[in-house]
Write a protein that holds these residues in place. Structure first.
Motif, mmCIF file in Angstrom:
data_model
loop_
_atom_site.group_PDB
_atom_site.id
_atom_site.type_symbol
_atom_site.label_atom_id
_atom_site.label_comp_id
_atom_site.label_asym_id
_atom_site.label_seq_id
_atom_site.Cartn_x
_atom_site.Cartn_y
_atom_site.Cartn_z
ATOM 1 N N SER A 134 21.562 -28.147 -44.801
ATOM 2 C CA SER A 134 22.117 -27.560 -46.024
ATOM 3 C C SER A 134 21.441 -26.216 -46.268
ATOM 4 N N LEU A 174 26.292 -24.840 -41.778
ATOM 5 C CA LEU A 174 26.719 -24.652 -43.163
ATOM 6 C C LEU A 174 28.239 -24.719 -43.311
ATOM 7 N N LEU A 182 27.034 -25.751 -51.022
ATOM 8 C CA LEU A 182 26.715 -24.377 -50.651
ATOM 9 C C LEU A 182 26.184 -23.644 -51.882
ATOM 10 N N ASP A 210 32.142 -16.785 -51.263
ATOM 11 C CA ASP A 210 31.534 -17.731 -50.329
ATOM 12 C C ASP A 210 31.678 -17.318 -48.870
ATOM 13 N N LEU A 214 28.620 -16.957 -46.023
ATOM 14 C CA LEU A 214 28.541 -17.590 -44.699
ATOM 15 C C LEU A 214 28.435 -16.538 -43.590
#
Length: 356
Positions: A134, A174, A182, A210, A214
């Motif tokens: 995580s 992830l 997240l 998001d 990433l």
């Protein structure tokens, strides 16, 4: 080009490397061979992470001729307790694990904390390696050797400082993380920027969403790990400046406990804690005006909560059993400014004045 990033944690005989690279999960067997010639390896994971990654990790280990076992625990904070630890101890004894063998923790903070605690105490200590899956565990809980379990009276009440032999971080993992988790990790990454890295905080202010998080995961993880490296090397046993990493945690842990670790994630509670303590420090003239609003806007961009409906009495009750208390003193972590956290010591009897 997918280049590996390395951070060396310099703790003399307890030193180790943090390695960050996409696709690193498939190389862990070879990496471990370079650390030590182990015979048996036990992977501790939870039922959620195990579905995605246990077979892949087992395969890379068996390709290097390790004898591999696994222990799967229920997912969630409620597994981080002495009862679950005892079950893991019994499995290790069943597998005849010795001090010459290795534990790998494959999972988030719960798995890392529980597995690390078991490693530190089984046979008075056997080697372990962290493979965090995580964002929260990749930038925080897997680094620095804090391992623990919870008691009904509070979070992380039984534990030790026990450094891993290595931390292997694969940002690709992830991609299977639910959005909420997240964001849970972003609570702690934003905290790193707030206490020691203003540019990291500003990076998050400029990130659009998001998908960009990433895309820039290596950069974010590396920045947070560098903040933690300095703290851990200067204060391995958490008696001085390392406590600054607890910004937002005093109130945050109280919220977690009051909701029985069910309603909010850890990162969500830290998010609330950071906002609440900064409102207080602003009123006291310890933090520049407008800082709390700036933090709130950023946290809410990533759907993180910033307020609580808990009563003052409930929050104070949770804080009274916090492990960061020292006799009649409590260390509150505040911001002198964004990028500059500090310890603010108060008398326990005065706590009510500061929690409003």
């Amino acid at each position: 080009m997918n280049r590996e990033k390395e951070i060396f944690i310099d703790l003399k005989e307890r030193s180790y490397k943090i390695e960050i690279k996409r696709g690193l999960l498939e190389e862990i067997g070879k990496k471990i061979k370079k650390i030590k010639e182990y015979n048996k390896i036990v992977i501790i994971t939870d039922e959620n992470v195990g579905k995605f990654y246990l077979d892949r990790l087992t395969k890379t280990l068996r390709e290097e001729n390790f004898l591999v076992y696994d222990i799967i625990i229920p997912a969630g904070e409620k597994s981080k307790n002495l009862y679950e630890a005892e079950k893991v101890y019994n499995d290790l004894a069943l597998y005849k694990i010795t001090r010459g063998d290795l534990i790998i923790t494959l999972g988030g903070g719960v798995v890392g904390d529980l597995g690390g605690f078991v490693a530190s105490t089984f046979l008075r200590g056997i080697d372990f390696i962290q493979v965090p899956t995580s964002l929260l565990s990749q930038i925080d809980s897997s680094i620095g050797g804090k391992v623990a379990v919870d008691l009904p009276s509070g979070k992380n009440m039984v534990g030790s400082f026990y450094q891993p032999k290595g931390v292997f971080i694969d940002p690709e993992l992830l991609k299977t993380l639910p959005t909420r988790y997240l964001h849970d990790g972003l609570g702690e990454t934003i905290k790193c920027g707030l206490i020691r890295d203003k540019k990291l905080f500003e990076l998050f202010e400029n990130i659009k969403g998001d998908s960009e998080v990433l895309e820039r995961a290596e950069e974010i993880i590396f920045g947070c790990c560098m903040v933690k490296k300095v703290m851990v090397e200067n204060d391995e046993f958490d008696r001085g400046d390392r406590m600054i990493l607890n910004f937002g945690h005093t109130i945050g842990h109280s919220i977690e406990k009051n909701y029985n670790y069910e309603t909010y994630t850890h990162g969500e509670c830290v998010s609330i804690g950071m906002c609440e303590i900064t409102k207080i420090s602003e009123k006291l003239g310890l933090t520049p005006k407008g800082t709390a609003d700036r933090i709130k806007i950023l946290l809410e961009k990533f759907s993180l909560p910033t307020t609580t409906t808990l009563s003052k009495e409930k929050i104070l009750e949770g804080i009274s059993s916090d492990k960061k208390n020292f006799g009649n003193k409590i260390n509150l972590i505040i911001l002198k400014d964004i990028g500059n956290g500090e310890i603010f010591k108060i008398d326990s009897k005065d706590l009510e004045k500061y929690i409003v």
